[in-house]
Design an enzyme around this catalytic site. Structure first.
Site, PDB file in Angstrom:
ATOM      1  N   GLY A 195      46.462  44.433  -0.940  1.00  0.00           N
ATOM      2  CA  GLY A 195      47.194  43.173  -0.739  1.00  0.00           C
ATOM      3  C   GLY A 195      46.559  42.278   0.298  1.00  0.00           C
ATOM      4  O   GLY A 195      47.097  41.224   0.626  1.00  0.00           O
TER       5      GLY A 195
ATOM      6  N   ASN B 207      51.471  45.075  -3.203  1.00  0.00           N
ATOM      7  CA  ASN B 207      50.788  43.946  -3.842  1.00  0.00           C
ATOM      8  C   ASN B 207      51.257  43.846  -5.290  1.00  0.00           C
ATOM      9  O   ASN B 207      51.262  44.839  -6.012  1.00  0.00           O
ATOM     10  CB  ASN B 207      49.262  44.206  -3.790  1.00  0.00           C
ATOM     11  CG  ASN B 207      48.469  43.046  -4.372  1.00  0.00           C
ATOM     12  OD1 ASN B 207      49.040  42.079  -4.847  1.00  0.00           O
ATOM     13  ND2 ASN B 207      47.152  43.167  -4.315  1.00  0.00           N
TER      14      ASN B 207
END
Ligand SMILES: Nc1ncnc2c1ncn2[C@@H]1O[C@H](COP(=O)(O)OP(=O)(O)OP(=O)(O)O)[C@@H](O)[C@H]1O
Ligand SMILES: [Mg+2]
Length: 1079
Positions: free
Chosen positions: A108, A157
């Site tokens: 992420g 993410n």
């Protein structure tokens, strides 16, 4: 003119961490935060780019930005990923150096996005053309395909890459991309069968179910409802901001651009569907006689559909879920599988199916994007690989990932230091050894072939006998106990015996980025990555091209009793290859940092960033970079930037730039330890020195600005003044000219006006005089003329008065007569004697003359007419004339005879044979022959007789016989009597005593009375030589019949049509002839 800028201009915080002063972790983080708060997400450590994930779109990736960073030096503009991409691309294109871009960071942190930014920048700045664009498009479009199959939503993410990716982009000598090669690393396949809470399976499953048409789904035997599939966790099936259906279309489009055939796409989708179906197959236990449970497929429908999709015989697969065949040398032993083993087998199959499909996709994409020519290409590698991971529960995957990161760190240190060292040598600077932590020792702990952890794991996996994760840990405890980076409760190292943070089933490794605790459970299984051979053989038997390719080991002809390489081994091998590959290239680093755990913009979580800074070794990175000299700059930009600090170098330095910098440094009295002169650069040891230079420059710039401002203002005012002055002169000149011109024209027009008035006045005066003179002359002439006239008239009056009137009269008369005659001549009437027209008389005084002229004209035209006559015609007219003399106005019959010609011989006596005898009896020429009626005196009726007249006689003959009844010589004829009326009766009276008179007079009637009488008179006159024969015209006359005299009286009778006059005997003495009135 290009504006020379520097990274140092308008800096927020410090753009390059190397210049951070003082350098502490706190100041490092504070600098990152400061920049992040001002949307500066990129910061340098020398040539390394730190990238903070902004979690929102910033306007810094526009085409204009691309243009801004294109062909600019790395430190010229504020830090940007484009600067790094540009540097790498230019170095590749211009210096023929292969490049690699290493993107690291935790999940992420923005690695994948960074890799895409780099690729899109390179695509934007490299060459263009149809072929090149196609290659670019294929390279760029490989991303969505791989992301659909290899990315998934995780708690960290929403689009987390669950595989490592390294992509080599190949360029030709011009720097145009010609193709690429993608390598993939360790797909997290366990996700296919199970996902942690709040996470999803790979995107493609959801994309297929949301985006495929009903028809496609029907063909794939799928249902749109996610909840129907066991492998799809439901808790986060729909992700905010992720449109699976639209992404499916993007992926299909991308596959088409990359070059997938339609049937290949179909096969891929069938496999994806098959995995979903596989997850729905469930098992139930069935008791066997030997007391063991054997698994059976519970509901065969999903199994059946999956087998239909892949073309697998159902019974074969069903059996593979219930039995397992173990082959040892020549023996084959078949054992049953219990329910949990069947589930294990099913999941293993699903994982293998999917991960092999993924690898196949990568191979297939590589086939499409591989460079066409075999010549050597320049290469730019982009590595987007999972970053260092420390979870609460770390397993085999984290171990492998962290091992990879150790290797990357090592190569980073090696390459950075090597580059540093090379630069010092190149620049002829004395090399001072730099102390840094070398993580080779940790790498060795993991990958050493004899006693490395991976080797131990493999050994344990292959060892016969009962092997478990715990036996593996035991092994580690004995083999690695001594290692300073290995920690375990049961190791020989007693210091951990009481460490309660270290559970018994775990071991801990001190990675370069921190300590990580690994739970050994599952290590063996995951490393083995076992798929029962029965399953791979069942797959191989499938009547499906792609499946067959994916399971080559299922081919019974190639039974390989050797175990397949373990996952750990394979990974170590591919990491080794990757490292060797990277070592040959010039590295460029992008270190991605995640600012917060919430995937939210504008939030900067201190502890999280601190942790990442620590394990990414960023501080180390800065230290290494600063170990020798913190800052270096080529002489030219250095002189350009600081030349204003020294009088000798300002404003221009004429000599070599290095000397200029030397003069400058000497003038500024910078301590000689603080810097060193390289061949092309000056090296500044301490950032403080640089900042003091910058400080002085800023101060100086203010003075310079004031100076420039002063000079500029002076110049501006002066120019303005001069301009005004000049303008004033010009304006004055123009005005004067204008005023003079105006005055002149006024005077001129006034003069002309005066002149014209005076000329006019003079002219009028002359004209007046002339006119007066002329009038005087005219008056004199007129007076003279009148006077003369008077005089003359007075003198000549006496001559004029007596004759003038007569003369004028006669003249006018003559003129009128002339006109009259000429007019008459012009308008003469016709020449016909009977023409009655005559022009009207114009003047009364011509009355008589006019009548006279009319009669003269008539006579003249009659004469003219007559003169054209022959003798015969003349005789005829004479006869007519005589007839007129005799009868005109005397007998009513006459007018009707005027128009009848006198033919004479009406019987054509000489020609007609009937009268031949009579004719021959006549010895004279017959002048007249006609039929007449002889009136009988007895009754007054008429008898037809032929009447002939010759020159001397007239004869009456019988009409029928032609016998002569009477022939009387003309001299015997005394007179002829006729009435006044319109009848044909006439009496021929004979002379008394003549021969003929014995029979008496003849009373006859004829139609041609006028002619007969006229002829008789003419002939009789000549015959007797008398002047005339008496013709008595009266309505009563006496006729001598033999002795008696009978009176013949004519009376007017009633008008009768057709019948002529009729004669009746009234008495002895009277015969009455009734004549019908003509009215
Ligand atoms: N430069 C950027 N601008 C805007 N948003 C970004 C940027 N970089 C990353 N993001 C956001 O962060 C999300 C995560 O980024 P990305 O997928 O690149 O992470 P990653 O490092 O590849 O993670 P993983 O290791 O899980 O694959 C992206 O989906 C995007 O929303
Ligand atoms: Mg990623």
């Amino acid at each position: 003119m290009e504006v020379k800028t520097s990274l140092l201009d308008n800096m927020i915080g410090v753009g390059d961490m190397v210049l951070l002063e003082p350098l502490t972790e706190d100041s490092f983080i504070e600098n990152l935060r400061n920049r992040f708060d001002h949307n500066e997400i990129y910061t340098y450590i020398g040539s390394v780019v730190i990238s903070m994930n902004p979690y929102r779109s910033l306007p810094i990736f526009t085409p204009e930005k691309v243009e801004e960073y294109r062909n600019r030096n790395f430190y010229e503009l504020s830090p940007h990923i484009y600067a790094l991409a540009d540097e790498a691309y230019r170095s590749l294109r211009d210096q023929d150096k292969d490049q690699c871009i290493l993107i690291t960071g935790e999940s992420g942190a923005g690695k994948t996005e960074a890799s895409k930014l780099v690729m899109s920048y390179v695509a934007a700045v490299c060459g263009k053309g149809q072929e090149v664009n196609k290659v670019k498009e294929q390279l760029l479009q490989s991303n969505p395909v791989l992301e659909a199959f290899g990315n998934a939503k995780t708690v960290r993410n929403d689009n987390s890459s669950r595989f490592g990716k390294y992509m080599d982009i190949e360029f030709d000598f011009k720097g145009d991309p010609v193709g690429g090669v993608i390598s993939n690393y360790l797909l997290e396949k366990s996700r296919v069968v199970k996902q942690p809470r709040g996470e999803r399976n790979f995107h493609i499953f959801y994309q297929l179910l949301s985006g495929a048409s009903d028809d496609t789904l029907r063909k794939l035997k799928l249902d749109r409802d996610f909840s129907k599939y066991n492998y799809l966790s439901l808790d986060s099936a729909n992700v905010n901001g992720l449109d699976d259906a639209a992404n499916f279309r993007t992926v299909r489009n991308a596959m088409q651009i990359v070059g997938f055939m339609e049937d290949e796409v179909q096969s891929v989708l069938e496999l994806v569907a098959a995995v979903l179906k596989l997850g729905n197959i469930e098992f139930k236990p069935e008791s066997r006689s030997n007391g063991y449970d054997e698994s059976r497929v519970k509901d065969k429908n999903d199994l059946k559909e999956m087998c239909e999709l892949l073309g697998i015989e159902q019974s074969v697969l069903e059996r593979a879920f219930s039995y397992r065949t173990v082959e040892a040398k020549l023996e084959k032993v078949s054992t049953t599988l219990n329910v949990s083993q069947a589930y294990y087998a099913r999941d293993a199959l699903a994982k293998n199916l999917y991960s092999r499909l993924f690898s196949w996709l990568v191979t297939r994409i590589n086939e499409s994007i591989k460079a066409q020519s075999k010549t050597r290409h320049k290469v730019m590698g982009v590595l987007d690989i999972y970053g260092f991971e420390i979870f609460e529960d770390n397993s085999f995957e984290q171990f492998i990932i962290n091992y990879c990161n150790e290797k990357l760190q090592q190569i980073f240190i090696e390459l950075t230091l090597r580059e540093e060292q090379e630069e010092y040598i190149r620049e002829d600077i004395e090399w001072t050894n730099i102390e840094y932590f070398n993580n080779a020792v940790i790498c060795d702990l993991i990958e050493n072939n004899q006693n490395g952890i991976l080797a131990m794991l493999d050994e344990e996996c292959l060892r016969p006998g009962t092997v478990t994760d715990i036996t593996f840990l035991d092994k580690l405890n004995t083999v690695c106990a001594e290692h300073q980076h290995f920690e375990s409760r049961l190791s020989k190292n007693s210091k951990f015996l009481t460490d309660h943070s270290l559970p018994h089933s775990c071991f801990r490794i001190q990675h370069y980025a921190g300590k990580v605790l690994y739970r050994v459970e599952g290590f063996m299984d995951k490393n083995n990555d076992l798929l029962y051979r029965d399953l791979s053989q069942a797959m191989y038997k499938a009547n499906h091209k792609l499946i067959k390719q994916l399971f080559p080991e299922g081919n019974p002809a190639k039974v390989n009793l050797k175990r397949p390489p373990t996952a750990g081994f394979q990974f170590k091998h591919s990491v080794g290859t990757l490292m060797r590959n990277l070592q040959t290239k010039n590295p460029n680093y992008i270190r991605c940092v995640k600012p917060n755990d919430k995937k939210a913009p504008r939030i900067f979580t201190d502890s999280l960033v601190r942790h990442q800074v620590a394990y990414l070794g960023l501080m180390e990175n800065v230290r290494v970079r600063r170990a020798g000299y913190a800052y270096r700059q080529a002489y030219e930009p250095c002189l350009e930037r600081y030349k204003m600090l020294c009088k000798q170098t300002w404003p221009h330095w004429k000599g070599p730039t290095r000397e200029g910098v030397e003069v400058l440094m000497a003038d500024l009295q910078v301590s000689t330890e603080e810097f060193a002169y390289g061949n092309s650069k000056i090296f500044i040891r301490n950032p403080r020195t640089l900042f003091s230079l910058e400080e002085k420059r800023r101060g100086c710039l203010e003075n310079l600005a004031a100076l420039i401002q002063k000079i500029y203002r002076g110049w501006k005012c002066r120019t303005h003044f001069l301009l005004l002055k000049h303008s004033q002169v010009v304006v004055a000149a123009w005005y004067r000219r204008y005023a003079q011109q105006k005055k002149y024209t006024q005077i001129k027009s006034a003069t002309i006006m005066v002149q014209s008035y005076s000329r006019g006045w003079k002219a009028r005066k002359i004209l007046r005089e002339l006119k007066h003179q002329k009038r005087c002359e005219e008056a004199a002439t007129t007076i003279a003329a009148y006077w003369h006239g008077t005089q003359v008239r007075r003198e000549y009056r006496k001559f004029f008065r007596a004759n003038a009137g007569r003369k004028i009269y006669s003249f006018i008369m003559q003129r009128l007569m002339q006109k009259y005659f000429l007019g008459l001549k012009r308008d003469l009437p016709s020449m016909s004697p009977i023409g009655g027209s005559w022009p009207t008389r114009p003047y009364r005084f011509l009355d008589t003359a006019h009548t006279e002229l009319r009669s003269i004209f008539h006579h003249w035209r009659c004469k003219k007419y007559r003169s054209r006559f022959t003798d015969e015609r003349k005789a005829v007219f004479e006869e007519k004339l005589q007839a007129s003399e005799i009868f005109k106005d005397k007998k009513a019959l006459y007018p009707s005879s005027v128009g009848q010609p006198f033919r004479g011989d009406y019987l054509e006596i000489s020609k007609n044979p009937k009268y031949q005898k009579l004719s021959s009896a006549m010895d004279e020429k017959v002048l007249l022959a006609d039929v007449v009626n002889k009136i009988n005196r007895a009754n007054g009726k008429g008898t037809a007789r032929i009447f002939l007249l010759t020159k001397n006689n007239f004869v009456l003959a019988d009409q029928k016989t032609g016998q002569v009844k009477a022939s009387v010589p003309l001299p015997d004829l005394a007179s002829i009597s006729v009435s006044t009326q319109n009848d044909g009766f006439f009496a021929l009276k004979l002379k008394e005593g003549s021969a003929g008179a014995t029979k008496g007079d003849f009373l006859l009637s004829s139609e041609h009375l006028i002619e007969i009488i006229t002829k008789l008179r003419r002939t009789g006159a000549t015959a007797v030589n008398h002047d005339h024969l008496d013709i008595d015209i009266s309505d009563e006359f006496l006729v001598q019949f033999k002795q008696d005299k009978v009176c013949v009286k004519f009376v007017q009778g009633a008008p009768k049509n057709g019948n002529g006059a009729s004669c009746k005997r009234k008495n002895n003495r009277l015969l009455e002839v009734s004549v019908p009135s003509t009215a």
